[in-house]
Design a protein around this motif. Sequence first.
Motif, PDB file in Angstrom:
ATOM      1  N   ARG A  99       1.011  -1.224  -0.037  1.00  0.00           N
ATOM      2  CA  ARG A  99       0.026  -0.153  -0.298  1.00  0.00           C
ATOM      3  C   ARG A  99       0.883   1.345  -0.023  1.00  0.00           C
ATOM      4  O   ARG A  99       0.729   2.076  -0.697  1.00  0.00           O
ATOM      5  CB  ARG A  99      -0.926   0.069   1.272  1.00  0.00           C
ATOM      6  N   PHE A 157       2.479   1.720  -3.356  1.00  0.00           N
ATOM      7  CA  PHE A 157       1.573   2.471  -4.235  1.00  0.00           C
ATOM      8  C   PHE A 157       1.470   3.738  -4.214  1.00  0.00           C
ATOM      9  O   PHE A 157       1.433   4.624  -5.110  1.00  0.00           O
ATOM     10  CB  PHE A 157       0.173   1.720  -4.596  1.00  0.00           C
ATOM     11  N   ASP A 215      -1.722   6.243 -11.099  1.00  0.00           N
ATOM     12  CA  ASP A 215      -2.033   5.139 -10.279  1.00  0.00           C
ATOM     13  C   ASP A 215      -1.429   3.622 -10.839  1.00  0.00           C
ATOM     14  O   ASP A 215      -1.419   3.459 -12.049  1.00  0.00           O
ATOM     15  CB  ASP A 215      -3.467   5.114 -10.011  1.00  0.00           C
ATOM     16  N   VAL A 216      -0.846   2.934 -10.250  1.00  0.00           N
ATOM     17  CA  VAL A 216      -0.122   1.829 -10.411  1.00  0.00           C
ATOM     18  C   VAL A 216      -1.127   0.820 -11.183  1.00  0.00           C
ATOM     19  O   VAL A 216      -0.801   0.298 -12.135  1.00  0.00           O
ATOM     20  CB  VAL A 216       0.607   1.210  -9.295  1.00  0.00           C
ATOM     21  N   GLU A 217      -2.308   0.697 -10.782  1.00  0.00           N
ATOM     22  CA  GLU A 217      -3.209  -0.386 -11.427  1.00  0.00           C
ATOM     23  C   GLU A 217      -3.405   0.085 -12.819  1.00  0.00           C
ATOM     24  O   GLU A 217      -3.392  -0.443 -13.584  1.00  0.00           O
ATOM     25  CB  GLU A 217      -4.586  -0.344 -10.543  1.00  0.00           C
ATOM     26  N   VAL A 270      -2.813  -6.192  -7.131  1.00  0.00           N
ATOM     27  CA  VAL A 270      -2.930  -4.770  -6.820  1.00  0.00           C
ATOM     28  C   VAL A 270      -4.447  -4.428  -6.216  1.00  0.00           C
ATOM     29  O   VAL A 270      -4.458  -3.834  -5.086  1.00  0.00           O
ATOM     30  CB  VAL A 270      -2.523  -3.687  -8.079  1.00  0.00           C
ATOM     31  N   LYS A 330      -5.343  -3.241  -2.506  1.00  0.00           N
ATOM     32  CA  LYS A 330      -5.814  -2.093  -1.914  1.00  0.00           C
ATOM     33  C   LYS A 330      -7.434  -2.399  -1.332  1.00  0.00           C
ATOM     34  O   LYS A 330      -7.491  -1.693  -0.350  1.00  0.00           O
ATOM     35  CB  LYS A 330      -6.627  -1.292  -3.434  1.00  0.00           C
TER      36      LYS A 330
END
Length: 330
Positions: free
Chosen positions: A217, A220, A230-232, A251, A255
């Motif tokens: 977390r 990210f 945003d990584v996603e 991911v 989250k």
Amino acid sequence: MAKPAQGAKYRGSIRDFPDFDPNQDAEALYTAMKGFGSDKEAILELITSRSNRQRQEICQSYKSLYGKDLMADLKSELSGDLQRLILGLMMPPAHYDAKQLKKAMEGAGTDEKALIEILATRTNAEIQAINEAYKEDYHKSLEDALSSDTSGHFKRILISLATGNREEGGEDQDKAREDAKVAAEILEIADTSSGDKTSLETRFMTILCTRSYPHLRRVFQEFIKMTNYDVEHTIKKEMSGDVKDAFVAIVQSVKNKPLFFADKLYKSMKGAGTDEKTLTRIMVSRSEIDLFNIRREFIEKYDKSLHQAIEGDTSGDFMKALLAICGGED
């Protein structure tokens, strides 16, 4: 959407039945299956209102009272979706997951989505138990099965997840920055300086498959600070195929795991036709873990309750059993 706080209270929708008497339940099930045509409603009402631990005791009582195997009797009395659901509820969780993994690898095609959904979301303890159950039930290691059924980078991700070796600790600020930097490089946002793509991909896999949830977390968050992305979202944009799907699942699970499952349930009932296999697998496997939280995420995101969605999309005894597991209208 508020993220669940660390150690957020997850709870299932099914709990131990008070005043539980396994002999009485075994008798009730025997009666429901005796003679011509079984009382399906009585069967599903009883089984959905007992916890898994209690169902195992009922199996024992049934065997000692009647010298018969309850699973075999249920299998011959029920059919189709209801049969799959009820037999799923009767299996110990690790053996149920092992069976789902085995099924996902059987036959011509591989069900990559099922492999990802299970391996990307289970805790270390759950994964260890699945490995043991798999070996016990199929006389082959889960790793060998994954090895012969998948390939390339995707195979490596699944095998890494299947070791159940994720770190359990908290976050490490400096390591989180390092990890975020690797992520930014592999996702081609930062200028690559540290070596070739393959070794970077491996480092990225190591980060997503072995770092603890609290640490990830933080990674990210650092990633957003570093890149404004945003990584996603970035994984979805920069990667493709099964590798992308696996990384996105990890991911999302990190989250907000209940939201991950709420999305999967929604998709299983969206549009024409229902994906009963996914619907059943999630309802069974999350029923005593976080189905209550999944229900909350579902109604918040989709403006209708999981209960309503199931009612609108399934029918008959299968629907009744699903609603009983779901519990509550929200």
